[in-house]
Write a protein that holds these residues in place. Structure first.
Motif, mmCIF file in Angstrom:
data_model
loop_
_atom_site.group_PDB
_atom_site.id
_atom_site.type_symbol
_atom_site.label_atom_id
_atom_site.label_comp_id
_atom_site.label_asym_id
_atom_site.label_seq_id
_atom_site.Cartn_x
_atom_site.Cartn_y
_atom_site.Cartn_z
ATOM 1 N N ARG A 1 0.831 -1.209 0.000
ATOM 2 C CA ARG A 1 0.000 0.000 0.000
ATOM 3 C C ARG A 1 0.866 1.261 0.000
ATOM 4 N N VAL A 2 1.930 1.273 0.795
ATOM 5 C CA VAL A 2 2.808 2.444 0.868
ATOM 6 C C VAL A 2 3.552 2.637 -0.451
ATOM 7 N N HIS A 3 3.993 1.538 -1.070
ATOM 8 C CA HIS A 3 4.623 1.634 -2.394
ATOM 9 C C HIS A 3 3.695 2.354 -3.374
ATOM 10 N N LEU A 4 2.439 1.938 -3.397
ATOM 11 C CA LEU A 4 1.468 2.537 -4.297
ATOM 12 C C LEU A 4 1.267 4.013 -3.978
ATOM 13 N N GLN A 5 1.197 4.345 -2.698
ATOM 14 C CA GLN A 5 0.963 5.730 -2.294
ATOM 15 C C GLN A 5 2.147 6.627 -2.656
#
Length: 233
Positions: free
Chosen positions: A42-46
């Protein structure tokens, strides 16, 4: 004693509890790993989305006029950097990372005889410094682009910016907003599953309007220049 021992040996009433106790550490470990890696995805995507949004926003801003080319100003850059800061607030992006935005231009300035591709200026935000957080693809001086002189022309980048095989070049007579985001992932479970993970993302957009590339302007009242010698959150 023998009858008692035989009854104990045949007693299976606590088997489920024992099995659960033996399996619990494995279940906790696998569940924790699933939570950690899902959050990391999720953090990668954000972070990727923040880089894209920042490059897109920087390619659009400026003081528009029907009579002249759009001027890019320090206050415009401060605004788009503030937007990225707010977008990454839940991650502590500027506390645990660093954002660098470069104006990569292929322009013939007043002191040039042909168009030259260069990093005309850079602006940064974030507390992190050192290897892994500074620009990976080129730097320039803190005064570069602050006036229309050869002394502040910036850094020549004849091959463009980016990783080998994926370099970005500016169109002739125009510019590209090139963004780098480096962020230290903040894990849920300390270093149990992830250690010292630095996420690195880049994004770039061609400037959308007819921009004045002579310099980055700072009219009165002057705004703080977010140059890359500053480390602020």
């Amino acid at each position: 004693m023998r009858p008692l021992l035989r009854r104990i040996a045949r007693d299976s009433s606590g088997a489920s509890l024992i099995e659960f106790a033996l399996a619990l550490p494995i279940v906790f470990y696998m569940g924790g790993a699933g939570i950690e890696y899902t959050n990391m995805a999720r953090v990668h995507l954000q972070i990727s989305q923040i880089a894209l949004d920042l490059a897109d926003n920087a390619s659009r801003v400026g003081l528009s006029s029907n009579l002249a080319a759009t001027q890019i100003r320090e206050t415009d850059m401060n605004d788009v950097l503030a937007g990225a800061r707010l977008q990454g607030n839940g991650l502590g992006l500027t506390t645990n990372g660093r954002i660098t935005i470069s104006s990569l231009e292929m322009v013939m300035q007043s002191y040039d005889t042909v168009p030259v591709q260069r990093i005309h200026w850079q602006r940064c935000v974030g507390l992190k410094s050192g290897t892994g957080f500074a620009s990976s693809y080129g730097t320039t001086s803190t005064t570069a682009g602050t006036d229309a002189t050869l002394a502040n022309a910036g850094t020549t980048m004849s091959t463009g910016m980016g990783d080998t095989g994926y370099k970005v070049s500016a169109p002739t007579g125009a510019g590209v907003m090139f963004v780098e985001v480096n962020y230290t992932y903040q894990p849920f479970f300390g270093t149990m599953f992830v250690t010292n993970k630095v996420m690195h993302y880049t994004a770039s957009f061609v400037v959308r309007d007819l921009r004045d590339y002579a310099q980055i302007y700072n009219p009165s009242p002057a705004a703080t220049r977010m140059t890359c010698d500053r480390f602020t959150s």
